[in-house]
Scaffold this active site. Structure first.
Site, PDB file in Angstrom:
ATOM      1  N   SER A  30       0.847  -1.194   0.000  1.00  0.00           N
ATOM      2  CA  SER A  30       0.000   0.000   0.000  1.00  0.00           C
ATOM      3  C   SER A  30       0.878   1.238   0.000  1.00  0.00           C
ATOM      4  O   SER A  30       1.998   1.219   0.525  1.00  0.00           O
ATOM      5  CB  SER A  30      -0.886   0.012   1.252  1.00  0.00           C
ATOM      6  OG  SER A  30      -1.537   1.264   1.404  1.00  0.00           O
ATOM      7  N   TYR A  84      -1.661  -0.032  10.259  1.00  0.00           N
ATOM      8  CA  TYR A  84      -1.755  -0.474   8.863  1.00  0.00           C
ATOM      9  C   TYR A  84      -0.503  -0.057   8.086  1.00  0.00           C
ATOM     10  O   TYR A  84       0.087  -0.862   7.350  1.00  0.00           O
ATOM     11  CB  TYR A  84      -3.003   0.125   8.223  1.00  0.00           C
ATOM     12  CG  TYR A  84      -3.303  -0.377   6.835  1.00  0.00           C
ATOM     13  CD1 TYR A  84      -3.888  -1.612   6.635  1.00  0.00           C
ATOM     14  CD2 TYR A  84      -3.011   0.404   5.720  1.00  0.00           C
ATOM     15  CE1 TYR A  84      -4.182  -2.070   5.354  1.00  0.00           C
ATOM     16  CE2 TYR A  84      -3.299  -0.039   4.435  1.00  0.00           C
ATOM     17  CZ  TYR A  84      -3.889  -1.276   4.257  1.00  0.00           C
ATOM     18  OH  TYR A  84      -4.171  -1.726   2.985  1.00  0.00           O
TER      19      TYR A  84
END
Length: 258
Positions: A148, A161
């Site tokens: 990501s 995250y």
């Protein structure tokens, strides 16, 4: 010979998080290029529905599925036992499964942040390790990790995250170096906002949506198929000299500047 560089005929791919969103798009993309697929996801009913749909669309290829939670090491081991018992060689591994609980750093309890690490990072590391002997048999295998942009810069998805995705990117670089001699390439992709069920919540806020678009030079949200195309390239023989890379699929977000 050149046409074969852009095909995956005779190769088998294991894809986690394969029942929806980016994982489903990756499964379709690899099937369209001739690969057989082994699909893993937690929701057994949805997964079986997806398996039936893909098997109907690609009747000449093998589409197998197993419901499992990759955050649990016992189930990660069961996945690899299933792969070995499937009577198909393993050529490609796509670590796509992931999840998030987006909170300020001080509001996470230990169980929450540990669960995100297990799902996003530890599962990918262990599946890479468990798959290594199967992949190394061919001398030309590929692992693709779905990271990501949050592992490369700050975004509002929460510190945990971002930590897991940064760890995944570094794992990709290290394994690429360690396993190049085994004929295993290891790469990653780093999506920005992609139009999936998971992103529909935050993107439903008009003000937030406008902020996201304002920071995206291409002026739109990405589609799962656009991530899948980048993953497929990294699986193809055409990318045979590419390893240790992380390709941002982000509409220019990381290059925007001020």
């Amino acid at each position: 010979m050149s046409a074969r560089r852009w095909r995956l005929d005779g190769q088998t791919a294991l894809i986690t998080g394969a029942s929806a969103g980016i994982g489903l798009a990756i499964s379709r993309e690899l099937l369209s290029l001739g690969a057989d697929v082994l699909l893993v996801a937690r929701d057994a009913d949805l997964l079986e529905s997806v398996r039936d749909e893909l098997a109907e669309q690609y009747p000449g290829q093998s589409v197998q599925a197993m419901a499992a939670d990759v955050s649990l090491d016992s189930e990660r081991q069961e996945i690899m036992d299933w792969v070995e018992d499937s009577s198909q060689a393993l050529h490609l591994l796509v670590n796509n499964a992931g999840g998030n609980i987006s909170l300020p750093a001080l509001e996470y309890d230990e169980a929450q942040w540990r669960q995100i690490f297990e799902t996003n990072l530890f599962s990918a590391f262990e599946l890479c390790r468990y798959a290594h002997p199967l992949l190394a048999r061919h001398g030309a295998a590929s692992i693709v990790n779905v990271g990501s942009v949050s592992g490369l810069t700050h975004v509002r998805s929460g510190v945990v995250y971002g930590m897991t995705k940064a760890g995944m990117h570094q794992m990709t670089r290290n394994l690429a170096c360690e396993w190049a001699g085994d004929g295993i390439r290891v790469n990653a992709v780093a999506p920005w906002y992609i139009r999936t069920r998971r992103t529909s919540g935050p993107l439903s806020d008009p003000d937030y949506y406008d902020e996201v678009i304002a920071r995206t030079p291409m002026g739109r949200i990405g589609e799962p198929e656009e991530v899948a195309a980048a993953v497929a390239f990294l699986c193809l023989p055409a990318s045979s000299y590419v390893t240790g890379e992380c390709i941002a699929v982000d509409g220019g977000f990381l290059r925007y500047g001020f």
